[in-house]
Design a protein around this motif. Structure first.
Motif, PDB file in Angstrom:
ATOM      1  N   LEU A   1      73.134  17.666  81.481  1.00 40.89           N
ATOM      2  CA  LEU A   1      74.410  17.044  81.133  1.00 40.89           C
ATOM      3  C   LEU A   1      75.259  16.935  82.386  1.00 40.89           C
ATOM      4  CD1 LEU A   1      76.504  16.057  78.994  1.00 40.89           C
ATOM      5  CD2 LEU A   1      77.264  18.448  78.832  1.00 40.89           C
ATOM      6  N   GLY A   2      75.805  15.725  82.634  1.00 41.59           N
ATOM      7  CA  GLY A   2      76.732  15.523  83.730  1.00 41.59           C
ATOM      8  C   GLY A   2      78.110  15.183  83.178  1.00 41.59           C
ATOM      9  N   GLU A   3      79.122  15.954  83.582  1.00 37.86           N
ATOM     10  CA  GLU A   3      80.479  15.738  83.067  1.00 37.86           C
ATOM     11  C   GLU A   3      81.491  16.310  84.051  1.00 37.86           C
ATOM     12  OE1 GLU A   3      82.977  16.357  78.883  1.00 37.86           O
ATOM     13  OE2 GLU A   3      81.179  17.545  79.280  1.00 37.86           O
ATOM     14  N   ASN A   4      82.517  15.515  84.378  1.00 32.56           N
ATOM     15  CA  ASN A   4      83.586  15.960  85.275  1.00 32.56           C
ATOM     16  C   ASN A   4      83.053  16.461  86.622  1.00 32.56           C
ATOM     17  OD1 ASN A   4      85.551  15.392  83.304  1.00 32.56           O
ATOM     18  ND2 ASN A   4      85.214  17.398  82.349  1.00 32.56           N
ATOM     19  N   GLY A   5      82.030  15.773  87.129  1.00 35.99           N
ATOM     20  CA  GLY A   5      81.488  16.127  88.423  1.00 35.99           C
ATOM     21  C   GLY A   5      80.580  17.333  88.421  1.00 35.99           C
ATOM     22  N   LYS A   6      80.305  17.915  87.255  1.00 36.23           N
ATOM     23  CA  LYS A   6      79.444  19.089  87.158  1.00 36.23           C
ATOM     24  C   LYS A   6      78.152  18.729  86.427  1.00 36.23           C
ATOM     25  CE  LYS A   6      83.321  22.372  87.039  1.00 36.23           C
ATOM     26  NZ  LYS A   6      83.969  23.461  86.256  1.00 36.23           N
ATOM     27  N   GLU A   7      77.089  19.397  86.820  1.00 39.14           N
ATOM     28  CA  GLU A   7      75.791  19.200  86.187  1.00 39.14           C
ATOM     29  C   GLU A   7      75.324  20.505  85.560  1.00 39.14           C
ATOM     30  OE1 GLU A   7      73.167  17.735  89.145  1.00 39.14           O
ATOM     31  OE2 GLU A   7      74.378  15.965  89.600  1.00 39.14           O
ATOM     32  N   VAL A   8      74.874  20.435  84.305  1.00 38.79           N
ATOM     33  CA  VAL A   8      74.419  21.621  83.587  1.00 38.79           C
ATOM     34  C   VAL A   8      73.041  21.335  83.012  1.00 38.79           C
ATOM     35  CG1 VAL A   8      74.878  23.231  81.700  1.00 38.79           C
ATOM     36  CG2 VAL A   8      76.789  22.244  82.996  1.00 38.79           C
ATOM     37  N   GLN A   9      72.095  22.203  83.280  1.00 37.81           N
ATOM     38  CA  GLN A   9      70.772  22.067  82.685  1.00 37.81           C
ATOM     39  C   GLN A   9      70.814  22.599  81.257  1.00 37.81           C
ATOM     40  OE1 GLN A   9      67.611  23.849  84.954  1.00 37.81           O
ATOM     41  NE2 GLN A   9      66.004  23.148  83.562  1.00 37.81           N
ATOM     42  N   LEU A  10      70.422  21.769  80.298  1.00 36.94           N
ATOM     43  CA  LEU A  10      70.518  22.130  78.887  1.00 36.94           C
ATOM     44  C   LEU A  10      69.220  22.700  78.326  1.00 36.94           C
ATOM     45  CD1 LEU A  10      72.519  19.046  77.533  1.00 36.94           C
ATOM     46  CD2 LEU A  10      73.399  21.197  78.467  1.00 36.94           C
ATOM     47  N   THR A  11      68.078  22.273  78.843  1.00 34.70           N
ATOM     48  CA  THR A  11      66.799  22.770  78.342  1.00 34.70           C
ATOM     49  C   THR A  11      65.892  23.129  79.518  1.00 34.70           C
ATOM     50  OG1 THR A  11      65.700  20.601  78.267  1.00 34.70           O
ATOM     51  CG2 THR A  11      67.002  21.244  76.341  1.00 34.70           C
ATOM     52  N   THR A  12      64.908  23.962  79.259  1.00 37.65           N
ATOM     53  CA  THR A  12      63.962  24.380  80.290  1.00 37.65           C
ATOM     54  C   THR A  12      62.530  23.977  79.961  1.00 37.65           C
ATOM     55  OG1 THR A  12      63.741  26.555  79.239  1.00 37.65           O
ATOM     56  CG2 THR A  12      65.393  26.325  80.992  1.00 37.65           C
ATOM     57  N   ILE A  13      62.249  23.625  78.717  1.00 35.02           N
ATOM     58  CA  ILE A  13      60.892  23.220  78.332  1.00 35.02           C
ATOM     59  C   ILE A  13      60.611  21.835  78.892  1.00 35.02           C
ATOM     60  CG2 ILE A  13      59.348  22.742  76.393  1.00 35.02           C
ATOM     61  CD1 ILE A  13      60.983  24.699  74.732  1.00 35.02           C
ATOM     62  N   LYS A  14      59.492  21.688  79.575  1.00 33.22           N
ATOM     63  CA  LYS A  14      59.137  20.416  80.192  1.00 33.22           C
ATOM     64  C   LYS A  14      58.744  19.383  79.126  1.00 33.22           C
ATOM     65  CE  LYS A  14      59.205  21.803  84.585  1.00 33.22           C
ATOM     66  NZ  LYS A  14      59.929  21.158  85.691  1.00 33.22           N
ATOM     67  N   GLY A  15      58.938  18.117  79.488  1.00 34.98           N
ATOM     68  CA  GLY A  15      58.484  17.036  78.620  1.00 34.98           C
ATOM     69  C   GLY A  15      59.591  16.255  77.944  1.00 34.98           C
ATOM     70  N   ALA A  16      60.850  16.590  78.195  1.00 35.02           N
ATOM     71  CA  ALA A  16      61.957  15.869  77.554  1.00 35.02           C
ATOM     72  C   ALA A  16      62.042  14.446  78.085  1.00 35.02           C
ATOM     73  CB  ALA A  16      63.270  16.601  77.800  1.00 35.02           C
ATOM     74  N   GLN A  17      62.354  13.497  77.188  1.00 31.57           N
ATOM     75  CA  GLN A  17      62.552  12.115  77.598  1.00 31.57           C
ATOM     76  C   GLN A  17      63.382  11.386  76.547  1.00 31.57           C
ATOM     77  OE1 GLN A  17      58.884   9.925  77.866  1.00 31.57           O
ATOM     78  NE2 GLN A  17      57.965  10.936  76.113  1.00 31.57           N
ATOM     79  N   TYR A  18      63.876  10.222  76.930  1.00 33.33           N
ATOM     80  CA  TYR A  18      64.644   9.311  76.064  1.00 33.33           C
ATOM     81  C   TYR A  18      65.878   9.966  75.438  1.00 33.33           C
ATOM     82  CZ  TYR A  18      60.163   6.937  76.453  1.00 33.33           C
ATOM     83  OH  TYR A  18      59.008   6.367  76.932  1.00 33.33           O
ATOM     84  N   PRO A  19      66.809  10.481  76.234  1.00 34.70           N
ATOM     85  CA  PRO A  19      68.035  11.055  75.656  1.00 34.70           C
ATOM     86  C   PRO A  19      68.893   9.963  75.028  1.00 34.70           C
ATOM     87  CG  PRO A  19      68.234  10.881  78.046  1.00 34.70           C
ATOM     88  CD  PRO A  19      66.820  10.516  77.712  1.00 34.70           C
ATOM     89  N   GLN A  20      69.513  10.293  73.885  1.00 32.42           N
ATOM     90  CA  GLN A  20      70.380   9.361  73.174  1.00 32.42           C
ATOM     91  C   GLN A  20      71.569  10.129  72.606  1.00 32.42           C
ATOM     92  OE1 GLN A  20      69.789   5.995  72.776  1.00 32.42           O
ATOM     93  NE2 GLN A  20      67.840   6.067  73.889  1.00 32.42           N
ATOM     94  N   TRP A  21      72.780   9.562  72.759  1.00 32.34           N
ATOM     95  CA  TRP A  21      74.000  10.187  72.249  1.00 32.34           C
ATOM     96  C   TRP A  21      74.249   9.794  70.797  1.00 32.34           C
ATOM     97  CZ3 TRP A  21      76.796  13.821  74.704  1.00 32.34           C
ATOM     98  CH2 TRP A  21      76.671  13.936  76.094  1.00 32.34           C
ATOM     99  N   SER A  22      74.711  10.756  70.001  1.00 36.03           N
ATOM    100  CA  SER A  22      75.230  10.407  68.674  1.00 36.03           C
ATOM    101  C   SER A  22      76.535   9.643  68.844  1.00 36.03           C
ATOM    102  CB  SER A  22      75.451  11.664  67.828  1.00 36.03           C
ATOM    103  OG  SER A  22      76.459  12.494  68.414  1.00 36.03           O
TER     104      SER A  22
END
Length: 422
Positions: free
Chosen positions: A44-65
């Motif tokens: 997640l990138g917000e207000n100039g900061k980056e936060v890793q949300l998950t550690t399990i490999k293989g994530a793709q196609y993020p979509q916002w509600s």
């Protein structure tokens, strides 16, 4: 005639002169939220900061509600959602689902485990068990008002030939015991499809995109797999199902057709033949409905590789010079971004990437007036070409006119922006 052609070429050259755009070294604060994939994990990138949300490999196609609380993403072991409010991930489907898409007006996630269309309701702040919505679905999109879906069923090969793909409207009604009652036949696609000399088998469709006034829906119809690498037909269908027409031949890339923000102008990159056959014959074109008035916007000796609308009159495009395909990525054309005025045909360069880099996937953030894009190096060019996930692409941002260019996020594979509720 020769003098006229020389004059036109000179005018185009003047229009394509790059703007002087200052490049800043430090990344700015992110004016919107961005969910992105880095090293096959969700960030997640917000207000100039980056936060890793998950550690399990293989994530793709993020979509916002639609309200920005949830981020859906696909993993090899199922469909997942991340709750940005409670900061936790949940698996909502334990099979390999695809095409996860949020409703446009509520926290309901649809996804496909072909041929079954399913939904997960998250309106109570917790995922409910998934529900089957319809059977026999090949592709789908939400209806603009969120009341259901427009879905397609592929053609089948029978002893007497191919059937036709069929489009259905499917009500969003999870209490319906009989799934077949959810669906109503909306339109049967002609078999075969024709456009001038082109005669093409109708086998399957892309996802569907509705015009802003809801009067038209656009989609690509494709033939069999290898054939579809070179030739597909962009089609439009009226909302009442009574007016259908083929618009242009193009590649089977759903990013390459988009409606204008405020009227029924359909922009698309027309032209057949896969890119590995040569960087030619990919022209940015606008067709206005219902008049079907068509305007070509790409100057001679150039091709387009992506685009996005600013407004009904302005768009940004990823443009390169025509050229031959080479197995050496450094010898292939590399695009820069250009701004195009649809009404006046005034055009000028927005970016000038350094040698060995290209600028792709322009995306205009309407609520902030910022332009974002992907800058990719030659070592990731093949990944971009196959629409897979490059490892070292960076996200850049600038003002709408290309000034104040800034490196925003490094090493991004995929990105999804959230600017607030529609």
């Amino acid at each position: 005639m020769q003098k006229r052609l020389l004059l036109m070429a000179a005018l185009i050259s003047l229009l394509l002169l790059p703007l002087a755009a200052g490049v800043q070294a430090a990344p700015p604060a992110t004016p919107t939220k961005a969910a992105f994939i880095r090293d096959d994990t969700l960030w997640l990138g917000e207000n100039g900061k980056e936060v890793q949300l998950t550690t399990i490999k293989g994530a793709q196609y993020p979509q916002w509600s639609y309200d920005g609380r949830w981020i859906s993403y696909e993993q090899p072991d199922g469909i997942w959602v991340y709750d940005t409010l409670e900061r936790r991930a949940s698996r909502v489907y334990q099979q390999h689902g695809t095409m996860a898409r949020w409703a446009p007006d509520k926290n309901v996630l649809a996804f496909l485990d072909a041929p079954v269309l399913n939904t997960v309701d998250l309106r109570q702040g917790r995922p409910k068990p998934f529900e089957n919505v319809a059977l026999g679905v090949s592709t789908y999109s939400w209806l603009p008002d969120g009341t259901g879906f427009l879905a397609s069923a592929n053609a089948d090969l029978l002893p007497d030939g191919w059937t036709s793909p069929k489009l259905y409207t499917i009500a969003f009604n999870q209490k319906q015991a009989d799934l077949f009652k959810n669906a109503k036949l909306f339109y049967t696609i002609p078999q075969p499809l024709t456009l001038g000399p082109i005669n093409l088998l109708s086998i399957h469709t892309s996802p569907f995109k509705w015009s802003r006034d809801g009067q038209w829906v656009a989609f690509i119809v494709s033939p069999t797999a290898s054939w579809s690498m070179d030739s597909n037909l962009l089609c439009v269908l009226s909302a009442d199902g009574k007016s259908f027409s083929t618009v242009a031949e193009m590649l089977a890339d759903p990013q390459w057709f988009q409606w204008a923000p405020t009227r029924s102008d359909l922009g698309y990159i027309r032209g057949g033949d896969r890119l590995v056959a040569g960087f030619t014959n990919k022209k940015l074109t606008i067709t206005r409905l219902p008049q079907k008035k068509t305007t070509d916007l790409t100057p001679p000796s150039f091709i387009e590789l992506d685009f996005d609308w600013y407004s009904a009159e302005i768009l940004a495009t990823s443009r390169a010079k025509e050229g031959e395909f080479s197995h050496d990525p450094a010898k292939r054309p590399h695009p820069a971004l250009y701004q195009v005025n649809v009404k006046t045909n005034q055009q000028h360069a927005l970016t000038a990437p350094p040698a060995g880099y290209g600028d792709y996937q322009p995306h205009y953030l309407k609520k902030t007036g910022k332009l974002t894009w992907i800058r990719t190096s030659i070592r990731d060019y093949d990944a971009w070409l196959s629409r897979s996930t490059p490892k070292s692409s960076d996200v850049w941002m600038a003002d709408a006119d290309g000034r104040n260019q800034q490196l925003l996020i490094k090493q991004v594979q995929q990105i999804s922006w959230y600017e607030g509720k529609p």
